[in-house]
Design a protein around this motif. Structure first.
Motif, mmCIF file in Angstrom:
data_model
loop_
_atom_site.group_PDB
_atom_site.id
_atom_site.type_symbol
_atom_site.label_atom_id
_atom_site.label_comp_id
_atom_site.label_asym_id
_atom_site.label_seq_id
_atom_site.Cartn_x
_atom_site.Cartn_y
_atom_site.Cartn_z
ATOM 1 N N ALA A 94 0.838 -1.205 0.000
ATOM 2 C CA ALA A 94 0.000 0.000 0.000
ATOM 3 C C ALA A 94 0.868 1.248 0.000
ATOM 4 O O ALA A 94 0.561 2.246 -0.660
ATOM 5 C CB ALA A 94 -0.921 -0.006 1.220
ATOM 6 N N THR A 120 -4.848 5.939 4.420
ATOM 7 C CA THR A 120 -6.264 5.578 4.491
ATOM 8 C C THR A 120 -6.463 4.091 4.219
ATOM 9 O O THR A 120 -7.266 3.428 4.887
ATOM 10 C CB THR A 120 -7.073 6.402 3.474
ATOM 11 N N VAL A 121 -5.731 3.541 3.253
ATOM 12 C CA VAL A 121 -5.832 2.126 2.918
ATOM 13 C C VAL A 121 -5.352 1.258 4.068
ATOM 14 O O VAL A 121 -5.852 0.144 4.282
ATOM 15 C CB VAL A 121 -5.013 1.832 1.639
ATOM 16 N N THR A 127 -3.256 8.579 0.647
ATOM 17 C CA THR A 127 -4.118 7.455 0.275
ATOM 18 C C THR A 127 -3.659 6.174 0.947
ATOM 19 O O THR A 127 -4.468 5.363 1.412
ATOM 20 C CB THR A 127 -4.138 7.272 -1.245
ATOM 21 N N ALA A 128 -2.343 5.958 0.979
ATOM 22 C CA ALA A 128 -1.803 4.752 1.605
ATOM 23 C C ALA A 128 -2.173 4.688 3.080
ATOM 24 O O ALA A 128 -2.476 3.615 3.613
ATOM 25 C CB ALA A 128 -0.288 4.708 1.435
ATOM 26 N N VAL A 144 -6.872 -2.498 6.109
ATOM 27 C CA VAL A 144 -5.932 -3.620 6.047
ATOM 28 C C VAL A 144 -5.604 -4.108 7.454
ATOM 29 O O VAL A 144 -5.610 -5.311 7.734
ATOM 30 C CB VAL A 144 -4.649 -3.211 5.299
ATOM 31 N N PHE A 153 0.363 3.585 -3.527
ATOM 32 C CA PHE A 153 -0.507 4.757 -3.419
ATOM 33 C C PHE A 153 0.268 5.953 -2.878
ATOM 34 O O PHE A 153 1.283 5.790 -2.193
ATOM 35 C CB PHE A 153 -1.690 4.461 -2.492
#
Length: 223
Positions: A181, A192-193, A189-190, A197, A185
């Motif tokens: 991630a 948020t991802v 964004t990473a 996860v 990203f």
């Protein structure tokens, strides 16, 4: 072969899915092979799927794909190539490898959490959003558990191998998911991802442990 790999399983640091397979009295040898193949395939296919589904908005110029290959897959390949010379020494210093393994995972998780904090992700997290995210993760995990168990039965696999498909097929590694991630990203964004996860990982550990213990308790040794 199964006995030998079983000894490796008992003495070395392994993935949670392999440990759960052992608790459920499944085919540990197949679980070790399946977890390894799954991780390698995931490092190859995940960036390609992200590029296909999200385009260059996620991986500008395909740089994320190259980063995954260089930062994750290349060290794995080099380690395997050097195992003939470094393997005996590493196996003789299990405490050192254990510290490096657990420490690396701790650093990965810590980096993801701090990145999410720096991006202000936690300020937007509400109890309702956490509940909704947990429900979505549980639904996805439940679908995968049901699908893998059903597919194993349809293929006529013995119960020990169905356990492998159930526990290894539905579990995903946090140690590779978070770094991917991070390179696939942008930083915000990473971060948020990373939240779903991490949540999915915790849920799969809890639910997988419950299922593995139940199967192991209700099934004869070695099936």
């Amino acid at each position: 072969l199964s006995r030998g790999l079983g000894d490796v399983y008992k003495r070395q640091t392994v993935q949670s899915s392999v440990a759960m397979t052992g608790v459920a009295r499944g085919n540990v040898a197949a679980a070790i092979s399946g977890a390894t193949i799954s991780n390698v395939a995931g490092m190859l296919l995940t960036p390609l799927l992200v590029l296909l589904l999200m385009g260059e908005s996620a991986t500008p110029g395909g740089g994320g794909v190259r980063a995954v290959l260089v930062q994750l897959l290349l060290p794995f390949a080099v380690g395997q190539a050097l195992q003939r010379w470094t393997g005996p020494w590493l196996r003789a210093h299990r405490v050192l490898t254990l510290l490096v393994d657990r420490g690396t995972i701790l650093i990965v998780v810590f980096s993801a959490v701090t990145a999410a904090t720096a991006a202000g992700v936690w300020s937007a997290v509400t109890p309702w959003s956490v509940a909704a995210l947990a429900f979505a993760c549980l639904t996805l995990l439940g679908v995968m558990l049901a699908a893998t168990w059903w597919v194993g039965g349809r293929l006529g696999l013995p119960t020990a191998d169905r356990v492998v498909l159930l526990l290894c097929g539905s579990n995903k590694s946090l140690a590779t998911g978070l770094p991917m991630a991070g390179v696939l990203f942008p930083a915000a964004t990473a971060a948020t991802v990373a939240v779903p996860v991490i949540l999915f990982h915790q849920l799969q550990l809890v639910l997988g442990a419950i299922i593995a213990r139940r199967i192991g308790r209700d099934s004869p040794a070695g099936y």
